[in-house]
Design a protein around this motif. Structure first.
Motif, PDB file in Angstrom:
ATOM      1  N   ASP A  89      13.546 -26.463  44.232  1.00  0.00           N
ATOM      2  CA  ASP A  89      13.083 -25.168  43.724  1.00  0.00           C
ATOM      3  C   ASP A  89      13.770 -24.020  44.458  1.00  0.00           C
ATOM      4  O   ASP A  89      14.202 -23.038  43.842  1.00  0.00           O
ATOM      5  N   ASP A 151       2.100 -14.276  40.494  1.00  0.00           N
ATOM      6  CA  ASP A 151       2.959 -14.595  39.350  1.00  0.00           C
ATOM      7  C   ASP A 151       2.562 -13.769  38.137  1.00  0.00           C
ATOM      8  O   ASP A 151       3.431 -13.300  37.385  1.00  0.00           O
ATOM      9  N   ASP A 152       1.269 -13.570  37.936  1.00  0.00           N
ATOM     10  CA  ASP A 152       0.797 -12.746  36.819  1.00  0.00           C
ATOM     11  C   ASP A 152       1.270 -11.301  36.973  1.00  0.00           C
ATOM     12  O   ASP A 152       1.626 -10.645  35.980  1.00  0.00           O
ATOM     13  N   ASP A 155       4.874 -11.220  35.949  1.00  0.00           N
ATOM     14  CA  ASP A 155       4.977 -11.338  34.491  1.00  0.00           C
ATOM     15  C   ASP A 155       4.688 -10.006  33.825  1.00  0.00           C
ATOM     16  O   ASP A 155       5.349  -9.608  32.848  1.00  0.00           O
ATOM     17  N   GLU A 190      11.689 -13.244  37.321  1.00  0.00           N
ATOM     18  CA  GLU A 190      10.519 -13.899  36.739  1.00  0.00           C
ATOM     19  C   GLU A 190      10.620 -15.409  36.889  1.00  0.00           C
ATOM     20  O   GLU A 190       9.627 -16.090  37.184  1.00  0.00           O
ATOM     21  N   ARG A 191      11.821 -15.931  36.741  1.00  0.00           N
ATOM     22  CA  ARG A 191      12.033 -17.377  36.902  1.00  0.00           C
ATOM     23  C   ARG A 191      11.919 -17.792  38.374  1.00  0.00           C
ATOM     24  O   ARG A 191      11.411 -18.871  38.682  1.00  0.00           O
ATOM     25  N   ASP A 194       8.393 -18.285  39.032  1.00  0.00           N
ATOM     26  CA  ASP A 194       7.923 -19.566  38.493  1.00  0.00           C
ATOM     27  C   ASP A 194       8.226 -20.707  39.464  1.00  0.00           C
ATOM     28  O   ASP A 194       7.399 -21.605  39.665  1.00  0.00           O
ATOM     29  N   HIS A 195       9.413 -20.677  40.065  1.00  0.00           N
ATOM     30  CA  HIS A 195       9.759 -21.712  41.039  1.00  0.00           C
ATOM     31  C   HIS A 195       8.874 -21.600  42.284  1.00  0.00           C
ATOM     32  O   HIS A 195       8.489 -22.622  42.873  1.00  0.00           O
ATOM     33  N   THR A 197       5.838 -20.566  42.247  1.00  0.00           N
ATOM     34  CA  THR A 197       4.557 -21.123  41.819  1.00  0.00           C
ATOM     35  C   THR A 197       4.586 -22.644  41.889  1.00  0.00           C
ATOM     36  O   THR A 197       3.579 -23.283  42.219  1.00  0.00           O
ATOM     37  N   ASN A 198       5.738 -23.224  41.598  1.00  0.00           N
ATOM     38  CA  ASN A 198       5.883 -24.680  41.712  1.00  0.00           C
ATOM     39  C   ASN A 198       5.555 -25.161  43.124  1.00  0.00           C
ATOM     40  O   ASN A 198       4.985 -26.246  43.309  1.00  0.00           O
ATOM     41  N   ASP A 213      -1.600 -27.065  37.266  1.00  0.00           N
ATOM     42  CA  ASP A 213      -0.681 -26.116  36.625  1.00  0.00           C
ATOM     43  C   ASP A 213      -1.101 -24.702  36.973  1.00  0.00           C
ATOM     44  O   ASP A 213      -2.102 -24.202  36.467  1.00  0.00           O
ATOM     45  N   ASN A 215       0.743 -22.117  36.332  1.00  0.00           N
ATOM     46  CA  ASN A 215       1.318 -21.214  35.329  1.00  0.00           C
ATOM     47  C   ASN A 215       0.499 -21.151  34.058  1.00  0.00           C
ATOM     48  O   ASN A 215       0.897 -20.491  33.102  1.00  0.00           O
TER      49      ASN A 215
END
Length: 216
Positions: A89, A151-152, A155, A190-191, A194-195, A197-198, A213, A215
């Motif tokens: 990630d 993350d929100d 976004d 943004e991506r 996401d990583h 968040t992983n 999850d 996300n």
């Protein structure tokens, strides 16, 4: 044997921490380069990706060594396997930071508008990376779960940035290429989030043995 395993796990935490610091620096540096349209500075951050790749290799090698020599079980296995995935990630985050730096070479100045929300997105993403890696070190699911809130926020900012850029491109068609490039930058951040968040999801896996999850 247990002491050696603990030492190995500490090495993994340290290597991932180094990767995180390098990714943070790359993302911050790429955004600064974009803000001032400094192509030379951007090129330096692009070359920095090699260091992150080397650290990823070290993480993977240490993970394999621990599995082969220490015979870990249960939670320790999950922490080692998760380290490999987190390293992946982080490496992908570095690639996305490189993508941002490359945009500097594709944008003809001056900028269509001063960058405000894009740096905010980057700052939040850096915060997510740091928080995610700390959660991994401590195996703290509460800290990991809070990554979803950050993350929100990213976004939401992403949608605002794209909406504003589309409006500006409508008013200034000659700036369409630049507007598209800046929208790519927002998408890359943004991506990255996401990583990050992983990483939180890996922490849940370590602690519970189940996937969550963040996300959703």
């Amino acid at each position: 044997m247990r002491q050696s395993l603990e030492e190995g796990l500490a090495i993994l935490v340290g290597l991932l921490g180094q990767m995180g610091q390098e990714v943070d620096a790359m993302l911050h540096g790429a955004i600064v380069s974009l803000t001032v349209l400094d192509q030379e500075q951007a090129r330096r951050w692009i070359l920095h990706d090699e260091l992150v790749n080397a650290l990823e290799l070290q993480v993977n090698e240490e993970c394999v060594r621990l599995i082969v020599t220490q015979q870990p079980v249960a939670r320790d296995v999950r922490k080692i396997v998760s380290a490999m995935k987190i390293a992946t990630d982080l490496e992908r985050m570095a690639d996305l930071a490189v993508g941002i730096a490359k945009v500097v070479n594709r944008v003809e100045g001056p900028l269509i508008k001063p960058l405000i929300d894009v740096p905010k997105m980057a700052d939040l993403a850096i915060r997510m990376i740091q928080q995610g890696l700390k959660a991994y070190e401590l195996e703290d699911v509460s800290m990991a779960g809070k990554l979803a809130e950050l993350d929100d926020e990213i976004d939401h900012l992403y949608k605002m940035v794209v909406k504003e850029l589309l409006s500006l491109m409508g008013l200034h068609p000659e700036m369409t290429n630049q507007g598209m490039q800046l929208s790519f930058v927002a998408r890359y951040i943004e991506r990255i989030a996401d990583h990050a968040t992983n990483i939180g999801e890996h922490v849940f896996y370590i602690a519970t043995g189940e996937r969550k999850d963040l996300n959703a």
